[in-house]
Design an enzyme around this catalytic site. Structure first.
Site, PDB file in Angstrom:
ATOM      1  CG  ASN A 194      -0.276  -0.023   2.509  1.00 10.09           C
ATOM      2  OD1 ASN A 194       0.920  -0.293   2.590  1.00 10.09           O
ATOM      3  ND2 ASN A 194      -1.005   0.232   3.575  1.00 10.09           N
ATOM      4  CB  CYS A 195       4.460   1.842   0.221  1.00 12.80           C
ATOM      5  SG  CYS A 195       5.747   3.080  -0.004  1.00 12.80           S
TER       6      CYS A 195
END
Length: 114
Positions: free
Chosen positions: A10-11
């Site tokens: 999710n970065c």
């Protein structure tokens, strides 16, 4: 040459890096730093090439939640601190051969030929 990208799914920086590698046609293996990576064995190797101040993300939520004695380990035992808190690793960490790159800056992109 084999390229490994250590990060979190999710970065945003990791997502941008993966897209850029795909667009450039370079094969890259994504390794989730929290679920799949053995940070205890990786951190000492990374710290041989990258200084702790560059590898430890002091702007992260994890860092802000640490007490002062834990933060002091950034100086005294950075590998141990990262092993205990994998989300403190500044992302992405990219390994290409023996080279280690941290972050997704223009300099890193240029060094990787992207």
């Amino acid at each position: 040459m084999l390229v490994s990208l250590y990060g979190l799914k999710n970065c945003d920086s990791c997502k941008k890096a993966m897209k850029a590698f795909d667009a450039s046609g370079q094969a890259v293996t994504f390794i989730d730093i929290r679920a799949e990576a053995d940070v205890a064995s990786l951190a000492p190797k990374w710290l041989q090439q990258v200084e702790a101040a560059k590898l430890i993300n002091t702007r992260s939520t994890t860092w802000r939640q640490l007490d002062e004695s834990e933060r002091a380990k950034a100086e005294s035992d950075p590998a141990g601190l990262l092993a205990a808190n994998p989300t403190l690793v500044k992302r992405p960490v990219i390994e290409r051969g023996d080279d280690v790159f941290v972050g997704w800056t223009k300099d890193v992109q240029a060094a990787l030929g992207i």
